[in-house]
Design an enzyme around this catalytic site. Structure first.
Site, PDB file in Angstrom:
ATOM      1  N   CYS A  32     -71.161   1.935  18.131  1.00  8.32           N
ATOM      2  CA  CYS A  32     -70.912   0.734  18.931  1.00  8.32           C
ATOM      3  C   CYS A  32     -69.476   0.804  19.436  1.00  8.32           C
ATOM      4  O   CYS A  32     -68.704   1.655  19.034  1.00  8.32           O
ATOM      5  CB  CYS A  32     -71.073  -0.506  18.068  1.00  8.32           C
ATOM      6  SG  CYS A  32     -72.646  -0.591  17.231  1.00  8.32           S
ATOM      7  N   ARG A  49     -70.686   3.638  24.463  1.00 11.86           N
ATOM      8  CA  ARG A  49     -70.866   3.826  23.009  1.00 11.86           C
ATOM      9  C   ARG A  49     -72.089   3.093  22.486  1.00 11.86           C
ATOM     10  O   ARG A  49     -72.522   3.303  21.353  1.00 11.86           O
ATOM     11  CB  ARG A  49     -69.616   3.341  22.273  1.00 11.86           C
ATOM     12  CG  ARG A  49     -68.330   4.075  22.608  1.00 11.86           C
ATOM     13  CD  ARG A  49     -67.133   3.428  21.955  1.00 11.86           C
ATOM     14  NE  ARG A  49     -67.233   3.527  20.521  1.00 11.86           N
ATOM     15  CZ  ARG A  49     -66.752   4.540  19.795  1.00 11.86           C
ATOM     16  NH1 ARG A  49     -66.157   5.538  20.411  1.00 11.86           N
ATOM     17  NH2 ARG A  49     -66.886   4.589  18.498  1.00 11.86           N
ATOM     18  N   TRP A  74     -75.120  -0.460  19.683  1.00 13.75           N
ATOM     19  CA  TRP A  74     -76.228   0.491  19.602  1.00 13.75           C
ATOM     20  C   TRP A  74     -76.879   0.179  18.277  1.00 13.75           C
ATOM     21  O   TRP A  74     -76.322   0.447  17.214  1.00 13.75           O
ATOM     22  CB  TRP A  74     -75.734   1.933  19.656  1.00 13.75           C
ATOM     23  CG  TRP A  74     -76.859   2.930  19.641  1.00 13.75           C
ATOM     24  CD1 TRP A  74     -77.792   3.159  20.613  1.00 13.75           C
ATOM     25  CD2 TRP A  74     -77.181   3.839  18.568  1.00 13.75           C
ATOM     26  NE1 TRP A  74     -78.661   4.147  20.226  1.00 13.75           N
ATOM     27  CE2 TRP A  74     -78.310   4.580  18.987  1.00 13.75           C
ATOM     28  CE3 TRP A  74     -76.638   4.102  17.331  1.00 13.75           C
ATOM     29  CZ2 TRP A  74     -78.900   5.566  18.200  1.00 13.75           C
ATOM     30  CZ3 TRP A  74     -77.209   5.082  16.535  1.00 13.75           C
ATOM     31  CH2 TRP A  74     -78.340   5.796  16.964  1.00 13.75           C
ATOM     32  N   ASN A 100     -68.300  -1.606  13.845  1.00 14.05           N
ATOM     33  CA  ASN A 100     -68.896  -0.333  14.254  1.00 14.05           C
ATOM     34  C   ASN A 100     -69.043   0.498  12.976  1.00 14.05           C
ATOM     35  O   ASN A 100     -68.055   0.797  12.316  1.00 14.05           O
ATOM     36  CB  ASN A 100     -68.008   0.391  15.264  1.00 14.05           C
ATOM     37  CG  ASN A 100     -68.545   1.793  15.570  1.00 14.05           C
ATOM     38  OD1 ASN A 100     -69.738   2.045  15.422  1.00 14.05           O
ATOM     39  ND2 ASN A 100     -67.656   2.710  15.950  1.00 14.05           N
ATOM     40  N   GLY A 101     -70.272   0.843  12.639  1.00 13.47           N
ATOM     41  CA  GLY A 101     -70.503   1.642  11.425  1.00 13.47           C
ATOM     42  C   GLY A 101     -71.772   1.161  10.728  1.00 13.47           C
ATOM     43  O   GLY A 101     -72.586   0.468  11.313  1.00 13.47           O
ATOM     44  N   GLU A 119     -80.551  23.951  26.318  1.00 13.11           N
ATOM     45  CA  GLU A 119     -79.629  22.928  26.835  1.00 13.11           C
ATOM     46  C   GLU A 119     -80.206  22.280  28.093  1.00 13.11           C
ATOM     47  O   GLU A 119     -80.130  21.061  28.264  1.00 13.11           O
ATOM     48  CB  GLU A 119     -78.261  23.535  27.117  1.00 13.11           C
ATOM     49  CG  GLU A 119     -77.250  22.583  27.740  1.00 13.11           C
ATOM     50  CD  GLU A 119     -76.978  21.322  26.906  1.00 13.11           C
ATOM     51  OE1 GLU A 119     -77.347  21.268  25.713  1.00 13.11           O
ATOM     52  OE2 GLU A 119     -76.433  20.370  27.482  1.00 13.11           O
ATOM     53  N   LYS A 159     -80.861  18.259  28.442  1.00 14.07           N
ATOM     54  CA  LYS A 159     -80.262  17.483  29.546  1.00 14.07           C
ATOM     55  C   LYS A 159     -81.330  16.728  30.319  1.00 14.07           C
ATOM     56  O   LYS A 159     -81.235  15.543  30.575  1.00 14.07           O
ATOM     57  CB  LYS A 159     -79.520  18.423  30.522  1.00 14.07           C
ATOM     58  CG  LYS A 159     -78.142  18.814  30.170  1.00 14.07           C
ATOM     59  CD  LYS A 159     -77.091  17.762  30.209  1.00 14.07           C
ATOM     60  CE  LYS A 159     -76.752  17.041  28.963  1.00 14.07           C
ATOM     61  NZ  LYS A 159     -76.575  17.693  27.715  1.00 14.07           N
ATOM     62  N   GLU A 187     -83.197  13.884  28.228  1.00 12.57           N
ATOM     63  CA  GLU A 187     -82.448  12.720  27.726  1.00 12.57           C
ATOM     64  C   GLU A 187     -82.069  11.735  28.833  1.00 12.57           C
ATOM     65  O   GLU A 187     -81.752  10.582  28.541  1.00 12.57           O
ATOM     66  CB  GLU A 187     -81.210  13.133  26.943  1.00 12.57           C
ATOM     67  CG  GLU A 187     -80.089  13.752  27.727  1.00 12.57           C
ATOM     68  CD  GLU A 187     -78.853  14.002  26.846  1.00 12.57           C
ATOM     69  OE1 GLU A 187     -78.570  13.204  25.937  1.00 12.57           O
ATOM     70  OE2 GLU A 187     -78.191  15.020  27.076  1.00 12.57           O
ATOM     71  N   HIS A 209     -97.585  33.735  21.875  1.00 11.05           N
ATOM     72  CA  HIS A 209     -97.969  33.421  20.485  1.00 11.05           C
ATOM     73  C   HIS A 209     -98.411  31.980  20.324  1.00 11.05           C
ATOM     74  O   HIS A 209     -98.392  31.444  19.223  1.00 11.05           O
ATOM     75  CB  HIS A 209     -96.791  33.740  19.546  1.00 11.05           C
ATOM     76  CG  HIS A 209     -96.393  35.177  19.594  1.00 11.05           C
ATOM     77  ND1 HIS A 209     -97.165  36.196  19.089  1.00 11.05           N
ATOM     78  CD2 HIS A 209     -95.329  35.787  20.169  1.00 11.05           C
ATOM     79  CE1 HIS A 209     -96.583  37.365  19.314  1.00 11.05           C
ATOM     80  NE2 HIS A 209     -95.466  37.147  19.969  1.00 11.05           N
ATOM     81  N   LYS A 269     -73.333   7.572  23.044  1.00 15.68           N
ATOM     82  CA  LYS A 269     -72.491   8.740  23.321  1.00 15.68           C
ATOM     83  C   LYS A 269     -72.199   9.545  22.067  1.00 15.68           C
ATOM     84  O   LYS A 269     -72.204  10.762  22.100  1.00 15.68           O
ATOM     85  CB  LYS A 269     -71.175   8.299  23.947  1.00 15.68           C
ATOM     86  CG  LYS A 269     -70.255   9.445  24.327  1.00 15.68           C
ATOM     87  CD  LYS A 269     -70.942  10.432  25.265  1.00 15.68           C
ATOM     88  CE  LYS A 269     -70.110  11.656  25.547  1.00 15.68           C
ATOM     89  NZ  LYS A 269     -70.883  12.671  26.279  1.00 15.68           N
TER      90      LYS A 269
HETATM   91  C1  AGP Z   1     -75.881  15.699  24.593  1.00 10.37           C
HETATM   92  O1  AGP Z   1     -76.047  15.486  25.969  1.00 10.37           O
HETATM   93  C2  AGP Z   1     -76.158  14.458  23.773  1.00 10.37           C
HETATM   94  N1  AGP Z   1     -75.390  13.369  24.208  1.00 10.37           N
HETATM   95  C3  AGP Z   1     -76.059  14.718  22.284  1.00 10.37           C
HETATM   96  O2  AGP Z   1     -76.998  15.713  21.960  1.00 10.37           O
HETATM   97  C4  AGP Z   1     -74.694  15.165  21.763  1.00 10.37           C
HETATM   98  O3  AGP Z   1     -74.395  16.481  22.200  1.00 10.37           O
HETATM   99  C5  AGP Z   1     -74.729  15.161  20.225  1.00 10.37           C
HETATM  100  O4  AGP Z   1     -74.976  13.846  19.797  1.00 10.37           O
HETATM  101  C6  AGP Z   1     -73.439  15.674  19.578  1.00 10.37           C
HETATM  102  O5  AGP Z   1     -72.378  14.832  19.921  1.00 10.37           O
HETATM  103  P1  AGP Z   1     -70.893  15.346  19.543  1.00 10.37           P
HETATM  104  O6  AGP Z   1     -70.654  16.606  20.331  1.00 10.37           O
HETATM  105  O7  AGP Z   1     -69.989  14.215  19.951  1.00 10.37           O
HETATM  106  O8  AGP Z   1     -70.859  15.606  18.071  1.00 10.37           O
END
Ligand code: AGP
Length: 602
Positions: free
Chosen positions: A2, A27, A74, A100-101, A477, A481, A484, A500, A597
């Protein structure tokens, strides 16, 4: 995770805190709220959904207060609705709290509070905090000292992580704070002070900051800051001068942060190499750590993990060093073989990812050498690590990691180069080649080439990505991308694995995007292309090998560079494919649903 923010000073607090929350919305954005202390009366406004809903709700409310705290959420405990939104308060509105936590023992604390006839109105873990503060101060005159002692007693009862900001009805010019594991930064102003989860919310006001350490509590007023350690001893704090500029966290002429950050990828690569060279960072890693380590362990999550896969591949293939790689959420539970001779590398853009941090703590407990590769100065991972390699991508706001990804790969390429030098091994690239790639990335935009492909995939149920070797990690990757931010189901598969089992998924018009950038794998990858073509797939090829275009339905030509560096080149079209597809589908590419994030909870 958050976002929390607060202001106390000589200006109207509500607009300042609402603005700060805009910078923190990445966040967490499923609900938002603000609390102000108006001459000894706490007023709380909350709303479900994005921050804009809260802003329109409070816009015409003239609340003259110079002390406020705010929160973007969040959800971890309790669904994302107005009741569960922060700030949370005690029954008598004596305290308002944003957090936050995660409070891991909140059920036990709830049971204890219910025995004291405390009634709960929300499903959150956070709500226990104002009630605990109420119990600590019931029937007592509220003074600064009493509050610090009460806060000290409350946080001692909490198991878990927290960054807290607290308003106290009877202390209208105070914001009390506490920090453990989740980030909390104080911004120093003139007759005003600020708090925030990260610097992006402070940059437009000040570049003088204080990073709170774990187990510290304290308060800010317009002209005073006091911080105490876990033994209630006042601590001398040091001021960190930020070098970031406000425009680095602003959109400028872009529509979305993701678009801006894809464009900033080339600069991130360049700055990361230059910073490592300027500081001679890689020469400062103790040689024994690299030369004598029995094994290298790379641990990360999501995109950071995908970056780590490339480093593992080149370290093993070219430096002949055994490397273990795990996603952080699995690593801790496999009883990993780690000891004082292990070199453990943790990659994290935010430096706050709980899964990754928990793994680092485990490795530290086994006396391993812990090396962090991160993008955020002052983040928790930098305080835990034995050594830090910083990526220089600047603040990354969009949830989907783009410029940080290419910066992570760059930092890893430079690290691998250092290992190769020590092990007297040769690589197919040097740092000059990486700088060259950064220039190539800046010169080329794939929007035109991708236009028809975006239209082709936007309504697809599934899109598959395949590749071999390094191309497989790029495919992983690319799939992450696209899924998400477009919400299309995407899956990356090792090209050789199709026969396979996964080939059963390929029918007429199934979209398969092939990544082919490695010269020694052309023939083998062509075999996979023939397999899927013969099952009716619509085959897309991202490659610099133009001769292969005749075998596919859609060809996106990549610029060419040294084979190992091709993931940097391929990063831009795969990121732009995801971005333009999300736009085409009307999604918010910066704030995709259900995500945040940095995931500061396990
Ligand atoms: C990637 O686009 C995502 N936002 C997510 O997978 C991210 O890479 C992952 O949560 C790791 O975050 P960090 O690099 O801040 O540890």
């Amino acid at each position: 995770m958050c976002g929390i923010a607060g202001y106390v000073g000589n200006k109207l607090s509500m607009p300042i805190v609402l603005n700060a929350l805009s910078s923190l919305e990445y966040r967490g954005y499923d609900s938002a709220g603000i609390a102000v202390n108006e001459f000894g009366k706490i007023i709380i406004e909350k709303s479900e959904g994005k921050l804009g809903n809260l802003k329109s709700k409070v816009n015409n409310k003239l609340i003259s207060s110079s002390c406020a705290i705010g929160h973007t959420r969040w959800a971890t405990h309790g669904e994302p609705n107005k009741t569960n939104a922060h700030p949370h308060k005690d029954f008598g509105y004596n305290f308002a709290v944003v957090h936050n936590g995660i409070i891991e023992n909140y059920n036990a604390l709830k049971r204890k509070l219910k025995k004291e006839n405390i009634k709960f109105y929300s499903d959150t873990d956070t709500e226990v905090i104002p009630h605990l503060l109420y119990l600590e101060t019931k029937n007592k005159k509220i003074t600064t000292n009493l509050m610090i002692n009460a806060l000290h007693n409350v946080v001692k009862q909490i198991k878990g992580s927290y960054a807290l900001a607290i308003l106290v009805k009877d202390l209208p010019d105070y914001i009390f704070i506490a920090k453990k594991q989740s980030p909390l930064i104080i911004g120093l102003g003139k007759n005003e002070n600020f708090i925030a989860s990260d610097v992006s919310a402070l940059l437009s006001h000040t570049n003088n900051t204080i990073y709170l350490n774990d187990d510290e509590i304290g308060f800010i007023t317009p002209n005073e800051i006091k911080i105490f350690n876990a033994h209630l001893k006042e601590v001398k704090f040091s001021v960190t001068k930020l070098t970031l500029q406000p425009e680095q966290v602003m959109l400028g002429n872009y529509k979305h942060f993701m678009e801006k950050e894809i464009d900033e990828g080339s600069k991130s690569i360049y700055e990361t190499v230059k910073e490592l060279q300027r500081n001679r960072t890689l020469h400062k890693i103790p040689v024994s750590v690299i030369k004598n380590c029995s094994s290298i362990h790379i641990t990360a999550c999501g995109t950071a993990l995908n970056a780590g896969m490339i480093a593992k591949y080149i370290l093993e293939r070219d430096c002949r060093v055994p490397v273990f790689l795990d996603c952080a959420s699995e690593f801790r539970y496999k009883n990993p073989i780690i000891n004082e001779n292990s070199l453990c590398i943790f990659i994290s853009q935010s430096g706050e990812t709980a899964d990754t941090l928990a793994c680092m703590e485990l490795c530290k407990s086994k006396n391993a050498f812990c090396l962090a590769i991160t993008n955020v100065v002052g983040s928790r991972i930098t305080r835990l690590a034995d050594f830090c390699i910083f990526t220089v991508a600047g603040p990354e706001i969009a949830v989907a990691s783009t410029k940080a990804y290419v910066a992570q790969i760059t930092a890893l390429f430079c690290f691998v180069k250092a290992v190769a030098r020590l092990n007297k091994k040769t690589l197919d690239y040097n740092e000059k080649d990486i700088i060259e790639v950064s220039k190539m990335l800046a010169e080329h935009d794939y929007k035109k080439e991708l236009n028809d492909l975006v239209k082709k995939i936007k309504n697809k149920e599934s899109v598959y990505f395949i590749g071999r070797g390094i191309d497989y990690f790029v495919a992983l990757e690319a799939a992450l991308k696209l899924k998400e931010i477009s919400y299309i189901h995407c899956e990356a598969m090792a090209a050789g694995e199709l026969k396979h089992g996964s080939l059963a998924l390929i029918t007429n018009n199934t979209v398969v995007i092939v990544i082919l950038t490695q010269p020694d794998l052309i023939d083998k990858t062509l075999n996979a292309i023939y397999e899927i073509k013969s099952r009716g797939a619509f085959v897309v090829l991202f490659s610099q090998f133009k001769d292969c275009a005749k075998y596919v339905d859609y060809f996106v030509e990549l610029k060419n560079t040294k084979a190992s560096l091709m993931p940097l080149i391929a990063s831009k079209p795969i990121q732009q494919l995801a971005y333009f597809t999300a736009i085409e589908k009307g999604n918010d590419p910066d704030k995709p649903r259900n995500l945040a994030k940095s995931v500061t909870v396990e």
